[in-house]
Design an enzyme around this catalytic site. Structure first.
Site, PDB file in Angstrom:
ATOM      1  CE  LYS A  87     -14.827   5.141   6.280  1.00  0.00           C
ATOM      2  NZ  LYS A  87     -15.881   4.677   5.184  1.00  0.00           N
ATOM      3  CB  CYS A 138      -0.964  -0.094   1.130  1.00  0.00           C
ATOM      4  SG  CYS A 138      -2.186  -1.544   1.066  1.00  0.00           S
ATOM      5  CB  CYS A 157     -13.976  -1.150   5.679  1.00  0.00           C
ATOM      6  SG  CYS A 157     -14.444  -2.350   7.241  1.00  0.00           S
ATOM      7  CB  SER A 158     -10.756   2.576   3.060  1.00  0.00           C
ATOM      8  OG  SER A 158      -9.944   1.330   2.854  1.00  0.00           O
ATOM      9  CG  HIS A 184      -6.315   1.814  -0.519  1.00  0.00           C
ATOM     10  ND1 HIS A 184      -5.069   2.480  -0.986  1.00  0.00           N
ATOM     11  CD2 HIS A 184      -5.564   0.576  -0.009  1.00  0.00           C
ATOM     12  CE1 HIS A 184      -3.835   1.971  -0.691  1.00  0.00           C
ATOM     13  NE2 HIS A 184      -4.233   0.742  -0.137  1.00  0.00           N
TER      14      HIS A 184
END
Length: 397
Positions: free
Chosen positions: A333, A84, A207-208, A337
């Site tokens: 959020k 990430c 959660c994103s 991602h």
């Protein structure tokens, strides 16, 4: 510990696509959009770029994944991947290439196209091992942070959920002001706390999400920056920490802190000469993949004292109008991602804020910004931190 390259390089232009579901665009299209916004922002032509660094985790391989769409003419292109932190790693390597004197003008590009994959989250192909590592989803892994934190600092479940929900509420409130965010709507705290459970105590709104997107940065030597633009962003620190993964083997690993965060922060603050991040930083963009991750980050990065982060959340310390705004652009959020792009998306927000170009979410007198990425699991991950500012330090070039 890194010796650092404080004030040796500067960002003169950046670009960022809107993040979201781009069914009508390929990863190449997104790269082109981000790169040309960056060229225009810097006021340069593509042939002025000497070399490129490409960050993508799974959307493409090799340098020609970028050289084809951008039609770069036999220039060096280096593809990097670091989970990430991939986009941030592309930026770090590009900065070091300029600081070394090897190149005058370089570009870092981060891109990921995930929505077309059909998966609801990240897909990983793990190398063969001895089979003893835990097989666990990302929401389940990061959910372990929440009860550990609640238990250690005496939060009842309901109060803990309120704290986590307020982090998501803050980031969506900020994202509603950002035209490049995937989700542009405020969400009531009550709805966040009552969202369907994914991995207890995390609901789906803890959660994103998943998204497509790209971002790009153009880097030059600091002494040359004002030949291109009047308001460059100077790089103060670049720190990466990659953990050995031994923490989960020992009972004292209590899931209320991520050691890689602490190591990267120590290195970054040393490079930048920061002793009190809460007072010295104007803002931070951090890796809010899940709400308890952001809570732990506050304490690992020294924004809050140990065990006090939850109180700071409820007191609005990290709100847009707070003492230290965190994720003013809306964070993962609001953006989702796309792995290779997220780190450079964070830097894009820092760049805008330091130049006074962040529109409705502009912070007053922003001078120093931090970006943070976290990839992996709480017990073994890679962490990246950058610190950038809009002024050279006394004695700088």
């Amino acid at each position: 510990m890194s010796k650092g390259i404080k004030d040796q390089v500067a960002v003169i232009g950046m670009g960022c696509t809107q993040f979201g579901e781009h069914w009508d665009k390929s990863a190449a299209d997104l790269m082109v959009d981000a790169a040309y916004e960056a060229y225009n922002d810097a006021g340069i032509q593509p042939d002025q770029v000497d070399a490129y660094w490409l960050g993508t985790m799974q959307s493409g391989l090799a340098g020609f994944f970028l050289s084809g769409p951008l039609k770069s003419q036999y220039k060096p292109v280096t593809r990097v991947e670091n989970m990430c932190a991939t986009g941030s790693e592309a930026f770090r390597n590009a900065c070091y290439a300029v600081a070394s004197g090897a190149y005058d003008v370089v570009m870092a590009v981060g891109v990921e196209k995930l929505k077309d994959s059909g998966y609801s989250g990240l897909t990983l192909t793990e190398p063969a091992d001895d089979g003893t590592r835990p097989d666990i989803t990302a929401p389940a892994a990061f959910s372990l942070l929440a009860p550990a934190y609640f238990n250690r600092y005496g939060l009842e479940q309901e109060k803990g959920k309120e704290v986590l929900g307020r982090i998501a509420w803050k980031n969506h409130k900020n994202g509603a002001l950002n035209p490049k965010a995937q989700y542009r709507a405020e969400i009531p705290l009550e709805k966040i706390c009552a969202s369907p459970m994914v991995a207890s105590p995390l609901g789906v709104l803890d959660c994103s999400g998943v998204a497509d997107g790209a971002a790009a940065a153009i880097i030059v030597r600091a002494e040359d920056a004002k030949k291109y633009v009047k308001n460059p962003t100077y790089v103060k620190a670049l720190a990466v920490s990659s953990g050995p993964g031994t923490g989960i083997l020992y009972p004292e690993f209590d899931f209320t802190s991520i050691p890689e965060n602490c190591a990267a922060a120590k290195d970054a603050y040393s490079q930048a000469g920061i002793t009190d991040p809460r007072k010295e930083l104007s803002m931070a963009e951090v890796h809010d993949c899940f709400t308890p991750t952001e809570l732990v980050i506050y304490e690992d990065l020294g924004f809050s004292a140990r065990g006090k982060g939850w109180q700071d959340v409820l007191n609005g310390v990290f709100d847009l109008e707070g003492e230290l705004p965190v994720n003013p652009d809306g964070g993962l959020k609001s953006f989702g991602h796309p792995i290779g792009a997220s780190g450079l998306r964070m830097l894009y927000e820092a760049h805008l804020q330091l130049q006074g170009r962040a529109g409705q979410r502009q912070l007053p007198d922003a001078k120093l910004a931090l970006t943070h990425n976290l990839g992996g699991f709480p017990w073994q991950c890679v962490c990246f931190i950058s610190i950038v500012g809009n002024e050279l330090s006394p004695g700088g070039c």
